[in-house]
Enzyme design. Structure first.
Site, PDB file in Angstrom:
ATOM      1  CE  LYS A   1     -26.498   1.641-114.371  1.00 43.81           C
ATOM      2  NZ  LYS A   1     -25.841   0.722-113.242  1.00 43.81           N
TER       3      LYS A   1
ATOM      4  CG  HIS B   1     -23.917  -0.956-109.273  1.00 39.09           C
ATOM      5  ND1 HIS B   1     -25.382  -1.135-108.905  1.00 39.09           N
ATOM      6  CD2 HIS B   1     -23.712  -1.448-110.542  1.00 39.09           C
ATOM      7  CE1 HIS B   1     -26.138  -1.196-109.886  1.00 39.09           C
ATOM      8  NE2 HIS B   1     -25.212  -1.666-111.087  1.00 39.09           N
TER       9      HIS B   1
ATOM     10  CG  ASP C   1     -28.340   0.910-111.012  1.00 41.61           C
ATOM     11  OD1 ASP C   1     -29.436   1.211-110.214  1.00 41.61           O
ATOM     12  OD2 ASP C   1     -27.794   0.398-111.858  1.00 41.61           O
TER      13      ASP C   1
ATOM     14  CE  LYS D   1     -31.444  -1.812-110.766  1.00 41.44           C
ATOM     15  NZ  LYS D   1     -29.814  -1.708-110.985  1.00 41.44           N
TER      16      LYS D   1
ATOM     17  CG  ASP E   1     -35.616  -2.257 -96.569  1.00 39.82           C
ATOM     18  OD1 ASP E   1     -36.567  -2.288 -95.534  1.00 39.82           O
ATOM     19  OD2 ASP E   1     -34.699  -2.873 -96.446  1.00 39.82           O
TER      20      ASP E   1
ATOM     21  CB  SER F   1     -32.672  -5.262-118.911  1.00 42.63           C
ATOM     22  OG  SER F   1     -31.446  -5.609-118.059  1.00 42.63           O
TER      23      SER F   1
ATOM     24  CD  GLN G   1     -28.359  -6.673-118.885  1.00 45.82           C
ATOM     25  OE1 GLN G   1     -29.701  -7.000-118.740  1.00 45.82           O
ATOM     26  NE2 GLN G   1     -27.654  -5.683-118.502  1.00 45.82           N
ATOM     27  CD  GLN G   2     -34.028 -11.151-121.530  1.00 52.85           C
ATOM     28  OE1 GLN G   2     -34.518 -11.950-122.163  1.00 52.85           O
ATOM     29  NE2 GLN G   2     -34.706 -10.099-120.978  1.00 52.85           N
ATOM     30  CD1 TRP G   3     -26.612  -5.370-122.671  1.00 48.69           C
ATOM     31  CD2 TRP G   3     -25.580  -7.375-123.030  1.00 48.69           C
ATOM     32  NE1 TRP G   3     -25.866  -5.386-121.744  1.00 48.69           N
ATOM     33  CE2 TRP G   3     -24.872  -6.573-122.019  1.00 48.69           C
ATOM     34  CE3 TRP G   3     -25.178  -8.557-123.520  1.00 48.69           C
ATOM     35  CZ2 TRP G   3     -23.957  -7.098-121.305  1.00 48.69           C
ATOM     36  CZ3 TRP G   3     -23.794  -9.011-122.936  1.00 48.69           C
ATOM     37  CH2 TRP G   3     -23.502  -8.397-122.018  1.00 48.69           C
TER      38      TRP G   3
ATOM     39  N   GLY H   1     -22.939  -0.580-120.444  1.00 47.10           N
ATOM     40  CA  GLY H   1     -21.997  -0.854-119.677  1.00 47.10           C
ATOM     41  C   GLY H   1     -20.891  -1.594-120.240  1.00 47.10           C
TER      42      GLY H   1
END
Ligand code: BMP
Length: 264
Positions: free
Chosen positions: A61, A63, A92, A94, A97, A155, A214-216, A234
């Protein structure tokens, strides 16, 4: 916990989506339900990591808009590596629109439709801005793009995807467009449908959060308890001084968790 997942082999033969057939086949061949999120900012760093990770992952993945020297040359190398090492290219982006703008962005400066196998799409824009536009590109053999993943849950701390009805509406869009939507980005499995894949980010075996929302959680939680199919990792790998060791570790733990009750 009841296992909501159909055995992989059965899923592979059941699914009508060529993309999911390919994903499930790679998963079984490589014994990997690991997607590596490479969030480096230069082409060289990204490609070096792809070279290391290729054998262990089902998908890479990226960006594209975070890579400062992004070029067509990069995407040529990436697609060659994906074909050689048998992994899925996941951009990724996202998209979020109007349908017309989504289309412009798919074909814009990064020519995403030409090199990505799958892209992420927010559900927030509603069915009509998603289905027609992406279907048109996916059905056109001139493009590599073969499916989209709808963001059902994020997440991040305080994410608005937990507002009443949001996730359910995303699932509805997927059910209405099964030829376009190959699955979800989610925290907890959102669909028992065997040919919609549940991909989950927010996985790290050594840390709980960063300082930016971020929450892991661990693989047990993500795969066994929350019943997802594919883990997206990641920094657990990319910030490590021994990425190959981490790739092997995440791949093994995630695969064991996924196939624990799978008799296929
Ligand atoms: P990391 O494990 O380093 O936090 O990376 C997670 C990756 O997954 C990032 O590329 C991020 O953009 C993406 N992601 C996420 O973390 N949470 C989501 O809900 C959706 C994402 O795409």
């Amino acid at each position: 916990v009841d296992n909501m997942r159909t055995p992989l082999l059965e899923r592979e033969s059941l699914t009508e989506s060529p993309l999911n057939k390919k994903i499930l086949s790679i998963m079984r061949t490589k014994k990997s339900n690991l997607c590596l999120a490479i969030d480096y900012t230069t082409v060289d760093e990204v490609l070096q990591m792809v070279e290391l990770a290729g054998p262990f992952v089902l998908a890479i993945k990226v960006h594209a808009d975070a890579i400062v020297d992004f070029s067509e040359e990069f995407t040529k190398k990436l697609t060659t590596m994906a074909n050689d090492m048998d992994f899925i290219i996941f951009e990724d982006r996202k998209f979020a629109d109007t349908g017309n703008t989504n289309l412009l962005q798919l074909h814009g400066t990064q020519k995403i439709a030409s090199w990505a196998d799958v892209v992420t799409v927010h559900a927030v824009q509603g069915n009509d801005s998603i289905a027609g536009v992406f279907r048109k590109v996916i059905q056109d053999p001139a493009y590599r793009l073969k499916g989209i993943l709808l963001i059902a849950q994020l997440s991040t701390k305080g994410s608005l995807t937990s507002l009443n009805g949001y996730t359910e509406s995303a699932v509805e869009i997927a059910n209405d467009n099964r030829d376009v939507v190959s699955g979800f980005i989610t925290q907890t499995r959102v669909s028992a449908c065997s040919d919609l894949l549940n991909w989950t980010p927010g996985v790290n075996l050594d840390a709980k959060s960063d300082s930016a929302g971020q929450q892991w959680r661990g693989v047990d939680q993500a795969i066994e308890i929350q019943q997802n199919d594919i883990v997206i990792v990641g920094r657990g790998v990319t910030s490590s001084s021994e990425p190959v060791q981490q790739l092997k570790r995440y791949r093994q733990i995630a695969w064991e968790a996924l196939t624990k009750n799978d008799t296929s």
